[in-house]
Enzyme design. Structure first.
Site, PDB file in Angstrom:
ATOM      1  N   GLY A  77       0.790  -1.217   0.000  1.00  0.00           N
ATOM      2  CA  GLY A  77       0.000   0.000   0.000  1.00  0.00           C
ATOM      3  C   GLY A  77       0.823   1.269   0.000  1.00  0.00           C
ATOM      4  O   GLY A  77       0.466   2.254  -0.652  1.00  0.00           O
ATOM      5  N   THR A  78       1.937   1.282   0.724  1.00  0.00           N
ATOM      6  CA  THR A  78       2.759   2.488   0.784  1.00  0.00           C
ATOM      7  C   THR A  78       3.311   2.835  -0.588  1.00  0.00           C
ATOM      8  O   THR A  78       3.259   3.996  -1.020  1.00  0.00           O
ATOM      9  CB  THR A  78       3.907   2.303   1.795  1.00  0.00           C
ATOM     10  OG1 THR A  78       3.358   2.251   3.117  1.00  0.00           O
ATOM     11  CG2 THR A  78       4.893   3.460   1.728  1.00  0.00           C
ATOM     12  N   ASN A 160      -7.778   4.154   8.655  1.00  0.00           N
ATOM     13  CA  ASN A 160      -7.055   3.048   9.276  1.00  0.00           C
ATOM     14  C   ASN A 160      -7.063   3.102  10.798  1.00  0.00           C
ATOM     15  O   ASN A 160      -6.824   2.090  11.454  1.00  0.00           O
ATOM     16  CB  ASN A 160      -5.605   3.035   8.779  1.00  0.00           C
ATOM     17  CG  ASN A 160      -4.909   4.360   9.001  1.00  0.00           C
ATOM     18  OD1 ASN A 160      -5.335   5.382   8.457  1.00  0.00           O
ATOM     19  ND2 ASN A 160      -3.841   4.364   9.774  1.00  0.00           N
ATOM     20  N   GLN A 188      -7.546  -0.191   3.701  1.00  0.00           N
ATOM     21  CA  GLN A 188      -8.335  -0.842   4.750  1.00  0.00           C
ATOM     22  C   GLN A 188      -9.735  -1.243   4.291  1.00  0.00           C
ATOM     23  O   GLN A 188     -10.441  -1.948   5.012  1.00  0.00           O
ATOM     24  CB  GLN A 188      -8.450   0.083   5.973  1.00  0.00           C
ATOM     25  CG  GLN A 188      -7.156   0.301   6.715  1.00  0.00           C
ATOM     26  CD  GLN A 188      -6.617  -0.964   7.371  1.00  0.00           C
ATOM     27  OE1 GLN A 188      -7.293  -1.979   7.459  1.00  0.00           O
ATOM     28  NE2 GLN A 188      -5.372  -0.908   7.829  1.00  0.00           N
ATOM     29  N   HIS A 210      -2.009  -7.973   2.195  1.00  0.00           N
ATOM     30  CA  HIS A 210      -1.868  -8.493   3.554  1.00  0.00           C
ATOM     31  C   HIS A 210      -2.894  -7.930   4.534  1.00  0.00           C
ATOM     32  O   HIS A 210      -2.940  -8.354   5.692  1.00  0.00           O
ATOM     33  CB  HIS A 210      -0.445  -8.271   4.076  1.00  0.00           C
ATOM     34  CG  HIS A 210      -0.117  -6.860   4.453  1.00  0.00           C
ATOM     35  ND1 HIS A 210      -0.107  -6.418   5.758  1.00  0.00           N
ATOM     36  CD2 HIS A 210       0.233  -5.799   3.704  1.00  0.00           C
ATOM     37  CE1 HIS A 210       0.241  -5.145   5.795  1.00  0.00           C
ATOM     38  NE2 HIS A 210       0.453  -4.738   4.560  1.00  0.00           N
ATOM     39  N   THR A 246      10.716  -7.406 -11.881  1.00  0.00           N
ATOM     40  CA  THR A 246      10.125  -8.710 -12.162  1.00  0.00           C
ATOM     41  C   THR A 246       8.928  -8.973 -11.252  1.00  0.00           C
ATOM     42  O   THR A 246       9.039  -8.916 -10.025  1.00  0.00           O
ATOM     43  CB  THR A 246      11.177  -9.817 -11.960  1.00  0.00           C
ATOM     44  OG1 THR A 246      12.294  -9.553 -12.805  1.00  0.00           O
ATOM     45  CG2 THR A 246      10.594 -11.175 -12.274  1.00  0.00           C
ATOM     46  N   CYS A 334       2.242   2.025  10.839  1.00  0.00           N
ATOM     47  CA  CYS A 334       3.402   2.709  10.269  1.00  0.00           C
ATOM     48  C   CYS A 334       3.921   3.811  11.181  1.00  0.00           C
ATOM     49  O   CYS A 334       5.002   4.352  10.966  1.00  0.00           O
ATOM     50  CB  CYS A 334       3.051   3.296   8.905  1.00  0.00           C
ATOM     51  SG  CYS A 334       2.679   2.038   7.676  1.00  0.00           S
TER      52      CYS A 334
END
Length: 392
Positions: A77-78, A160, A188, A210, A246, A334
């Site tokens: 997400g970041t 979040n 979220q 995740h 990749t 975070c």
């Protein structure tokens, strides 16, 4: 020794068994580099592209037509939020003469808020929307701030820290009417509630696997077909050069499986998570007069509960709960190492007592009602113990 109870699913969720199986199968298949031109590479490429199209479809994106929506796989997400913020900003800089104007909500995740700060250091004018006492962005504040120089607006889909849902579609519609793009951080929200990219009218949408029982290390940025994006990484032609590197067939398979699983179980999961959250909050508030559910009056994500224990130091309670084997959070994962007060709660105008006493609890598909009831009991016990110590 009490058994551990995990109530920090907003930070990350445990892998679903089906996701583990799908990733193990992809590992056993021994896929080659999807960018290779030989048959082994083409075979891997077909798996990646089939997953890409299906994920776009599951998120309500346009997969056909002259300008289909694009999905760019990222590390999470970041990266997706940074790619959107800087990628959209760079295109605006190339297309329009300055000065450039960015409007952000004041309750954004650090991956968006810090990106806005960085653009402010590059001579972008950055203004912040207003939120009401529940943390909901006020549409009128965008109407007051937006100008013909506004290039980008950003607001998250679901917060979040508090779980509060934002009016993404009306904000995006207003932004588009003035020629501005809107990015939404849906990290979220995806895999927790129905998210339809097409109906949102957003220019881009970030998510990560995740948070909904998929693997760490992969996320995505969904970009509208008519929206141009400047790359932020260089070195290869993968993903149309927008995010060279990749692609991992194993991680892509895990992401697709996690999202497919949510799609299949979405009604049951929504009911399950909402029930857990509501029972948890009711039990906590019944046992602790000092407890206050933050943003209780707003429409919220089903899995997120922010509770302020007024008069109790949140860090002391957090440590006590850690000792009691209850995993929770003092805010965004975070920023969990920071002792600074929550910028989200401050923007909402919460009292110092609420800001100093708030903890975030978040539930997952694997959380059980007995776990929630036992967690509430341990929280009540720890909170009462701290209150007794304070008054000695």
């Amino acid at each position: 020794m009490e058994s551990p109870i995990y109530l920090d699913n907003n930070a990350t969720t445990p892998l679903a068994a089906e996701v583990v199986d799908a990733m193990a199968e992809a590992m056993r298949a021994g896929y080659a580099n999807p960018a290779s031109q030989h048959e082994a590479g083409r075979r891997a490429r077909r798996v990646v592209e089939a997953a890409r199209e299906r994920i776009v479809e599951l998120l309500g994106g346009q997969t056909g037509g002259r300008q289909p929506d694009r999905l760019i796989f990222t590390s999470g997400g970041t990266e997706a939020n940074n790619l959107a913020m800087f990628g959209l900003a760079r295109m605006a800089e190339d297309r329009y003469d300055g000065p450039h104007h960015l409007i952000a909500s004041p309750v954004e995740h650090p991956s968006v808020a810090r990106a806005a700060d960085a653009l402010a250091c590059e001579n972008w004018q950055v203004d912040h929307l207003e939120v009401d006492a529940q943390g909901v962005v006020e549409l009128a504040s965008l109407e007051n701030l937006i100008t013909d120089r506004t290039r980008l607006v950003t607001t998250m889909w679901g917060n979040n820290e508090t779980g509060v849902l934002q009016p993404v579609a009306p904000l995006a519609s207003l932004a588009a009417s003035r020629g501005a793009m809107l990015h939404t951080d849906a990290v979220q929200a995806v895999g927790k509630i129905d998210v339809h990219f097409g109906n949102s009218q957003a220019s881009s949408l970030a998510f990560t696997a995740h948070k909904f029982h998929g693997p760490l290390g992969i996320g995505g940025l969904l970009v509208r077909g008519d929206t141009q994006l400047a790359p932020q990484l260089f070195g290869g032609f993968q993903q149309a050069g927008l995010r060279p590197g990749t692609e991992s067939v194993v991680l892509v398979a895990g992401l697709r499986t996690a999202l497919e699983l949510w799609h299949t179980e979405r009604s049951a999961r929504l009911q399950h998570l909402t029930s857990l959250r509501d029972r948890f909050e009711q039990q906590i508030c019944a046992e602790l007069p000092c407890a206050q559910v933050v943003a209780a009056g707003a429409e919220r994500l089903p899995h997120t509960s922010n509770i302020a224990f007024r008069g109790v130091d949140r860090q002391a309670l957090f440590l006590a709960l850690d000792m009691a084997e209850v995993a929770c959070s003092t805010g965004s994962a975070c920023a969990s190492g920071s002792s600074e007060p929550s910028g989200v709660l401050l923007a909402m105008g919460c009292s110092d007592e609420v800001v100093r006493g708030s903890l975030r609890f978040s539930f997952g598909a694997q959380t059980t009602p007995p776990e929630v009831a036992e967690a509430a009991r341990r929280i009540s016990k720890a909170c009462k113990h701290l209150e007794r110590q304070k008054h000695r």
